[in-house]
Design an enzyme around this catalytic site. Structure first.
Site, PDB file in Angstrom:
ATOM      1  N   THR A 160       0.875  -1.179  -0.104  1.00 15.50           N
ATOM      2  CA  THR A 160      -0.107   0.041   0.234  1.00 15.50           C
ATOM      3  C   THR A 160       0.668   1.358  -0.115  1.00 15.50           C
ATOM      4  O   THR A 160       1.802   1.218   0.683  1.00 15.50           O
ATOM      5  CB  THR A 160      -0.995  -0.067   1.236  1.00 15.50           C
ATOM      6  N   GLU A 443      -6.402  -4.943   3.324  1.00 12.13           N
ATOM      7  CA  GLU A 443      -6.290  -5.939   2.224  1.00 12.13           C
ATOM      8  C   GLU A 443      -7.629  -5.958   1.452  1.00 12.13           C
ATOM      9  O   GLU A 443      -8.180  -7.047   1.190  1.00 12.13           O
ATOM     10  CB  GLU A 443      -6.451  -7.651   2.934  1.00 12.13           C
TER      11      GLU A 443
END
Length: 627
Positions: A160, A443
């Site tokens: 990320t 996620e």
């Protein structure tokens, strides 16, 4: 300060009330626990409890709610250190059996999941190591995996970025091959390319599995994982070109050191590209094994989603346990001259709590089947068979979404059920709520995951409707069963000519209605896209509803398979069937508009819908004595 000792105790006292409640059960809680969790897991739990009780100065949690974030992290680091010491003791005397005072890597995972808050090494165990195991070559495993398993290096999974989370294809971090020196240059070219929210990175990690755009001779090959050393294993200082740190306090989950990472043209050996599914040669030739599904590189995310779906059942079960015990002993109102009524006896409390009890069991049972499906899929991939990957990806997205939302909002409901006492940190429910809250975001944002699941469903439904060759699995099998919304297969309507009570008492029929509902919803969406020409983007709200309906079917399908592992005469079957019915009926009556909108040929009449709502309330009452 102690309370005066002469105060009159409550009558009936809480211990007596709980004992009376437990006598109502028609099944053995010990047998139920063994069935749900398995003997091995229960033995591990007892082993870990013995370990914790032997060293309360390290594993004791009685002062935890009084600690600052820094103190909590320090507490967890001490636990991590002790766990590693015990693990290494086990490794050094591995030839012996039943070793006292040692633990295995599986024990450490169980400790993290069942007892303490998630510690700062959880992401090295949960993401860094699995990525090395599944995407590294044997030579790379020797160099990176072995020291990671021994905690000589601590790793994280740096995917990320500040500017990109769900849209991983647009990650900005680059890994450019430098042929002259046989290296990759890892670079964060913009502020928004800074890796952000990375667990185990802020303080702990010495290495990062950096997900970056692979660029060779000017060509971008997409995102791949690179092992990048970021801190010295000697003095833990960042290497040149590495800007790394902790992102600070959060809404919850503050025992995890989420961090940031910016890399300024950091060089790593070509060897550090994990090369099981892609190879870059010394002269820059890029090769990939034949017949490889490119989504295999997302395998770590699929595994983590499987773990989330698996873990959420235990998280919800903890909260439900607190709320059930509290409402069983908390007394309010009642007849004059008699003990006040347990709060759990009020219908509105049962309506809020008992479905969560049922869903906790459904989640626990579902997760056993789901994880077995995941292991089956990974084994097939290891042998070169990728046929199961598409459905596994779609199901994992849907179940991660369903289980995280059900658990997070379920824990919040349990807080409310405990009234003012639920507002106290000592209920355990407040920090518990904030710690699991991120599961609906990380996620894969749940709204985005729903779109991924629904895209798979629409594509599969379109293929089935055209008679194309579509892989056979749990999803496509019922699409075929109810092809054309069941118009060509009247025998598919197993609920026809049954009363609402007969429907509610038949797990198979409830499953059929759940399947029929989601198939009709998918078929409707497929027609709007492929026949009427509407765009998927215009149906994003519908995609959320379709994903939910599909996930609810999968949850009940997997839960029913779990129940069916028991013999039909097992004393556990009646209460498990009741838990199944409450779960299934809660799904069907959640939004009755979905049932009213089904085709008339299915004969889901308005009377049947109304009667199923009544059956749902009746089943909740039947579960009350078992709670």
């Amino acid at each position: 300060m102690l309370f005066p000792t002469h105060l009159k105790p409550a009558e009936p006292n809480t211990a007596t009330s709980l004992e009376n409640e437990r006598r109502k059960a028609t099944f053995s809680p010990n047998e139920m626990e063994t069935f749900v969790f398995g003997k091995k897991k229960l033995e591990t739990r007892e082993k870990l409890l013995k370990m914790m009780r032997a060293e309360p100065e390290i594993f004791g949690m009685e002062n935890f709610y009084h600690l600052s974030r820094v103190e909590k992290l320090d507490h967890c680091f001490k636990q991590e250190l002790r766990l590693v010491q015990l693990l290494r003791r086990h490794t050094s005397i591995l030839l012996f059996k039943n070793i006292e005072g040692t633990i295995t890597k599986e024990d450490i995972m169980a400790f993290s999941g069942s007892f303490g808050p998630q510690g700062p090494y959880d992401l090295t165990r949960g993401m860094f190591i699995p990525t090395l195991e599944k995407q590294g070559t044997e030579e790379q495993k020797e160099v990176f995996l072995k020291p990671a398993l021994d905690y000589r290096i601590i790793g994280c999974y740096a995917q990320t970025e500040m500017g990109h989370g769900s849209n991983i294809r647009s990650l900005e971090t680059t890994a450019t091959f430098v042929e002259e020196t046989d290296e990759f240059e890892i670079n964060s070219p913009t502020l928004t390319s800074t890796k952000w929210w990375i667990g185990s990175l802020g303080i702990s990690s010495t290495h990062a599995c950096v997900i970056a755009q692979l660029i060779v001779k000017g060509k971008n090959y997409g995102i791949f994982p690179f092992v990048v050393p970021i801190r010295s294993t000697v003095d833990h200082k960042p290497f040149p070109g590495v800007t790394v740190g902790d992102i600070g306090p959060k809404f919850g989950f503050n025992t995890m050191d989420n961090g940031f990472l910016s890399l300024d043209r950091v060089r790593i050996p070509r060897f550090n590209l994990l090369q099981r599914y892609i190879t870059v040669s010394r002269n820059g030739a890029v090769t990939r094994p034949k017949n490889i599904d490119p989504r295999v590189t997302y395998g770590t995310m699929v595994e983590v989603r499987a773990h989330i779906a698996s873990n959420m059942g235990e998280k919800l079960a903890k909260a439900v346990t607190v709320a059930t015990r509290y409402t069983a002993v908390r007394r309010q109102f009642g007849e004059a001259g008699k003990p006040e009524t347990p709060v759990l006896d009020y219908g509105i409390v049962q309506y809020r709590l008992i479905p969560l009890l049922a869903k906790a069991y459904a989640m626990l049972g579902m997760s056993v089947e789901f994880f077995e499906q995941y292991i089956k899929c990974t084994a097939a991939i290891a042998s070169g068979d990728f046929s199961l990957l598409k459905e596994m990806h779609a199901v994992s997205c849907g179940l991660k979404r369903w289980s995280s939302e059900t658990a997070v909002y379920g824990v919040d409901t349990c807080r409310h059920l405990c009234g003012g006492h639920g507002f106290s940190q000592f209920s355990g429910l407040n920090e518990f709520f904030t710690d699991i809250y991120p599961n609906i975001i990380w996620e894969g944002d749940n709204y985005v995951l729903a779109q991924q699941t629904t895209k798979y469903l629409v594509k599969a439904a379109n293929g089935v409707s055209k008679g194309e060759e579509v892989e056979k699995n749990d999803t496509t099998n019922v699409m075929r069963q109810f092809a054309n919304n069941g118009a060509s297969n009247k025998g598919a309507y197993s609920w026809n000519n049954l009363s609402s009570k007969q429907v509610a008492n038949n797990n198979s029929v409830l499953l059929d209605i759940l399947a029929y509902r989601f198939v009709c919803m998918v078929n409707n969406m497929t027609e709007r896209i492929h026949v009427k020409g509407e765009s998927f983007e215009d149906l994003l709200v519908t995609s959320q509803q379709v994903c939910t309906a599909h996930s609810e079917y999968i949850v009940c399908l997997y839960f029913s398979r779990f129940i069916n592992r028991l013999p039909s005469n097992s004393p556990l079957r009646p209460v498990l069937d009741l838990l199944f019915a409450v779960s299934a009926l809660s799904f069907l009556t959640r939004n009755t508009g979905e049932l009213y909108s089904l085709p008339e040929s299915g004969q889901i009449t308005s009377q049947l819908v109304t009667d199923l709502e009544s059956e749902y309330l009746e089943k909740i009452k039947l579960l009350r004595p078992q709670a």
